[in-house]
Design an enzyme around this catalytic site. Structure first.
Site, PDB file in Angstrom:
ATOM      1  N   LEU A 130      31.850  45.982  38.852  1.00 46.04           N
ATOM      2  CA  LEU A 130      32.053  44.614  38.374  1.00 46.04           C
ATOM      3  C   LEU A 130      31.413  43.616  39.345  1.00 46.04           C
ATOM      4  O   LEU A 130      30.574  42.807  38.970  1.00 46.04           O
ATOM      5  CB  LEU A 130      33.556  44.351  38.223  1.00 46.04           C
ATOM      6  CG  LEU A 130      33.998  42.918  37.941  1.00 46.04           C
ATOM      7  CD1 LEU A 130      33.518  42.477  36.561  1.00 46.04           C
ATOM      8  CD2 LEU A 130      35.521  42.795  37.997  1.00 46.04           C
ATOM      9  N   GLU A 166      40.048  43.559  44.532  1.00 44.80           N
ATOM     10  CA  GLU A 166      40.660  43.449  43.202  1.00 44.80           C
ATOM     11  C   GLU A 166      41.384  42.114  43.010  1.00 44.80           C
ATOM     12  O   GLU A 166      42.505  42.049  42.527  1.00 44.80           O
ATOM     13  CB  GLU A 166      41.591  44.642  42.924  1.00 44.80           C
ATOM     14  CG  GLU A 166      40.780  45.931  42.813  1.00 44.80           C
ATOM     15  CD  GLU A 166      41.558  47.083  42.226  1.00 44.80           C
ATOM     16  OE1 GLU A 166      42.327  46.854  41.285  1.00 44.80           O
ATOM     17  OE2 GLU A 166      41.371  48.201  42.719  1.00 44.80           O
TER      18      GLU A 166
END
Lengths: 380, 257
Positions: free
Chosen positions: A125, A364
Site C-alpha cells: 500500500l 499501519e
C-alpha cells in the site's frame, strides 16, 4: 457480560506461549542483532496452523476467530516483536484481504497456501509519497487486453522479500468526480518486472523483513483484481481496521513482556538493603504499567470480539491500536528505567522492547492517524 | 490397538506453592497436564498412527480437568473420559485412584495402557504399577523407548541413568520417562477439532462404586513447605581452624556426622 475466554482460546494461548517460550525465546536476541527473518520459525508456525487462525477450514485455515488470533499475536509479541510483526502482517494484511474480498477462485489459488503457512503474504500500500495519505497513491494499473500493466513504487512493505503473492494497490482510473479509483491487484512475486529489495537498516523489529518494491510494466491477468474494482479504497480501509487489532495485540504482548521483566527485576534487585520493589517510586511505575496493560488488553479483546460479532469495530480498533501501542512504548520505557543501567544493555531485552514498540506507533496508521479515525467516528 | 492413557491435571511446575489451612492453595494457580503424562499421550498418538486403533485419555478429577483432556484431544487423542469425583470424594489417595481406575477398566478391552512415570505434584509413582497388579497384566516403569511388534513390546527403560532392554507381552501397562519422545504442541486445527471429539463424563455411580469403596487408606497428618534456604556461612581464619570449625558445625549444628 462474560470476560471468560473459551476453552479453545485458553488452549491456543497456552500452546502459543509454550511455542514462543520454547522455540522463539532462545533466538530473540540473535534475530534482533543479525536482523535476519527467521523463516524456519514461520514454517513451524504454519505447521501449527497459526498462519490460518481466522480463516475457515475450506481455505486451509484453522477455523478460529479474531480474538483467538489476537491472543496468538499477543503471545508471540510477548516474546519477539519482530516475529510478531511479520506474523500479524502475514495474516492481517497478506491473507485477510483475499479472504474478505477474493473470488472463490482467488481464495483457492492465493489464500489457501497463505493460510496453510506454505507461503507468506504481503500488502503493498505505502509509497514513498503516499503514507498516511493513501489516497495519494501514484502506482497505476492500466488494462491492456486481458492484462493489467502495473507501474510504480512501494516502500516499507512487511514480508515482501519472503512473499509469494503481494496485494498491490494501484490507481485504475478516475470516478465521475475526477477522483482516483484505487484498486487492489494480486501480484505473484515471480512476475516479470517486479523487483523487491530489502536494504532498510531499522531501529526495531529488525528481524521482520521490510522491503521496497519497484513495478515496471508488471503484467498480471485481469482476474487478479481483488474485489470490487470501484471500491479498492474502502476495501483497504476495512483491511487496515482489521490489521489495527493485530498491531494492538502485538503492542499488548510487548507491554506485557515489559511488565513481567520490570516486576521480576524490581523484586530481585537490592539497593539500600532491600528489593527496589519496596520503594514507592518503583511501585508506582509498576502499578501504572500493570493497569495500562490490563486496560489495553480489554480494549484489544473488545475490538476483536466486535469484529467476530460482525459489528462495526472501526473506532474500537483505532482505540485499541492507539492505546495498546502507546502503552507498549511507555511500559518498555519504564521497564528500562526500572532496570537502570542494565536496562540499557541488549542482554536484558527491555531496550529491544522499546525499539520494537516504536514501530507500532507508526506502522499501519500512526498514532495521529488513529486519532483522526476516532475523531471522524465521533462525527467531527 | 486399543490404547489408554492415564492423565493427571497438576500444578504448573513453575508455580509458587502457597499453603493455607493445611492445604495447598489452588486459587489462581496455573494447571497443566502432568509433564510425564504428556510423554504418554505423545507415545500413544504415535503408536496409533503406526498401528491403527484408538487412543482414549482418562483422568480422575473435577470439571476443571476438561481443559487438560481437551488439550490431549487437540494433540491427537481420539476420546477422553473424565471420571468426575468432585461430589463424591472428599479425601483421596493412591488407593482411591487405583480403585476407581480398576472399576473403569473392568469392562474395557485394552492392548496398552500408558501413564506418566510420576505426577510432579505428589510424585508417588504408584498408580501405574498398582493398577497393573489389579488388572493382572505386566507393567514396565520409566520407559524411554517402545516398539510394538505383534503381541510383543520391545522396551528400553531408564535405570538410574543406565538402559535396560526387555520384552513384554500385551496387554501391558507402561509408565513413561523423559526422553521417550518430544511431545507435540497441539495445532490450531487440532484445538478446534478437539471440541467435536467425544468427552465422556462418569461418576462413581456409573462405575458401581460407593464412596466407602474408595475411602483412602492413608491420612494426611500435616502439609508443610520445605524450610526456606538460609544464607550460607563463610568460614574464616587459618585453614586448620576452619576445618575444625566445619567438623564441629557438621557434628553439632547440622548433625550430619
Amino acid at each position: 457480560m462474560n470476560f471468560e475466554l473459551s476453552k479453545e482460546q485458553e488452549m491456543t494461548r497456552k500452546m502459543v506461549r509454550d511455542f514462543a517460550e520454547g522455540v522463539i525465546q532462545p533466538r530473540t536476541i540473535e534475530i534482533d542483532t543479525k536482523a535476519e527473518f527467521p523463516a524456519d520459525i514461520f514454517d513451524q508456525m504454519g505447521e501449527l496452523g497459526l498462519m490460518g487462525i481466522p480463516f475457515p477450514e475450506q481455505y486451509g485455515g484453522s477455523d478460529g476467530d479474531t480474538l483467538t488470533y489476537a491472543i496468538a499475536v499477543e503471545e508471540i509479541g510477548r516474546i519477539c516483536g519482530s516475529t510478531g510483526l511479520s506474523y500479524a502482517a502475514a495474516v492481517s494484511l497478506g491473507a485477510s484481504p483475499i479472504y474478505y474480498f477474493g473470488t472463490e477462485e482467488q481464495k483457492q489459488k492465493f489464500l489457501v497456501p497463505l493460510a496453510k503457512g506454505e507461503a507468506l503474504g504481503a500488502f503493498g500500500l505505502t509509497e514513498p509519497n503516499a503514507g498516511s495519505d493513501a489516497g495519494g497513491t501514484k502506482t497505476t494499473a492500466v488494462l491492456d487486453g486481458d492484462e493489467y500493466v502495473i507501474n510504480g513504487e512501494k516502500c516499507f512493505i512487511t514480508n515482501a522479500s519472503f512473499a509469494k503473492t503481494i496485494t498491490v494497490t494501484a490507481v485504475t482510473g478516475k470516478d465521475d468526480r475526477g477522483k482516483n479509483i484505487i484498486s487492489a491487484i494480486l501480484v505473484p512475486t515471480d512476475t516479470k518486472g517486479l523487483t523487491i529489495t530489502s536494504n532498510y537498516d531499522k531501529m526495531g523489529v529488525r528481524g521482520s523483513d521490510t522491503a521496497e518494491i519497484v513495478l515496471e510494466d508488471v503484467r498480471v491477468p485481469k482476474e487478479n483484481l481483488l474485489g470490487d474494482p470501484q471500491k479498492g479504497f474502502k476495501q483497504f480501509l476495512y483491511t487496515l481496521d482489521g490489521g489495527r487489532i493485530s498491531i494492538a495485540a502485538l503492542g499488548l504482548g510487548i507491554a506485557q513482556a515489559s511488565l513481567e521483566k520490570a516486576l521480576a527485576y524490581a523484586k530481585e534487585r537490592k539497593q539500600f538493603g532491600q528489593s527496589i520493589s519496596k520503594f514507592q517510586a518503583i511501585q508506582f511505575k509498576l502499578a501504572d504499567i500493570a493497569m495500562e496493560v490490563e486496560l489495553a488488553r480489554n480494549m484489544v479483546y473488545k475490538a476483536a470480539w466486535l469484529k467476530d460479532q460482525e459489528k462495526n469495530f472501526t473506532k474500537e480498533a483505532a482505540y485499541a491500536k492507539l492505546f495498546a501501542t502507546e502503552t507498549a512504548f511507555r511500559a518498555a520505557n519504564q521497564a528500562i528505567q526500572i532496570h537502570g543501567g542494565y536496562g540499557y544493555m541488549r542482554e536484558y531485552e527491555v531496550e529491544r522492547y522499546l525499539r520494537d514498540a516504536k514501530l507500532l506507533e507508526i506502522g499501519e496508521g500512526t498514532s495521529e492517524v488513529q486519532r483522526l479515525v476516532i475523531a471522524r467516528q465521533l462525527g467531527c | 490397538m486399543n490404547i489408554y492413557v492415564l492423565m493427571k491435571r497438576t500444578f504448573d511446575t513453575e508455580e509458587k506453592i502457597v499453603i493455607s489451612n493445611g492445604r495447598i492453595e489452588e486459587e489462581g494457580a496455573e494447571f497443566i497436564i502432568n509433564p510425564y503424562d504428556e510423554y504418554a499421550i505423545e507415545e500413544a498418538i504415535q503408536l496409533r498412527d503406526e498401528h491403527g486403533g484408538e487412543v482414549t485419555v482418562v483422568t480422575i478429577g473435577s470439571e476443571d480437568a476438561e481443559k487438560q483432556l481437551r488439550t490431549a484431544l487437540a494433540m491427537g487423542a481420539d476420546k477422553a473420559v473424565l471420571i468426575n469425583t468432585e461430589d463424591d470424594v472428599e479425601e483421596s489417595d493412591q488407593f482411591t485412584t487405583v480403585k476407581i481406575l480398576e472399576a473403569f477398566f473392568d469392562d474395557k478391552e485394552y492392548d496398552l495402557i500408558l501413564a506418566g512415570n510420576v505426577a510432579i505434584d505428589q510424585a508417588s509413582g504408584q498408580i501405574g504399577p498398582r493398577l497393573a497388579e489389579k488388572l493382572n497384566i505386566p507393567y514396565v516403569t520409566t520407559i524411554t523407548n517402545l516398539k510394538i511388534d505383534g503381541d510383543t513390546a520391545h522396551i528400553e527403560r531408564d535405570v538410574e541413568g543406565d538402559v535396560e532392554k526387555l520384552d513384554a507381552s500385551l496387554p501391558l501397562l507402561v509408565t513413561c520417562q523423559q526422553g521417550l519422545n518430544e511431545p507435540r504442541y497441539p495445532s490450531l486445527p487440532g484445538i478446534m477439532k478437539a471440541k467435536k471429539k467425544p468427552l465422556e463424563e462418569l461418576e462413581l455411580d456409573d462405575l458401581d462404586l460407593d464412596e466407602d469403596d474408595v475411602e483412602p487408606k492413608t491420612k494426611t497428618i500435616e502439609v508443610f513447605l520445605p524450610p526456606a534456604k538460609e544464607a550460607g556461612k563463610v568460614l574464616e581464619g587459618e585453614i586448620d581452624d576452619q576445618v575444625k570449625e566445619l567438623v564441629s558445625l557438621l557434628r553439632n549444628e547440622s548433625k550430619v556426622i
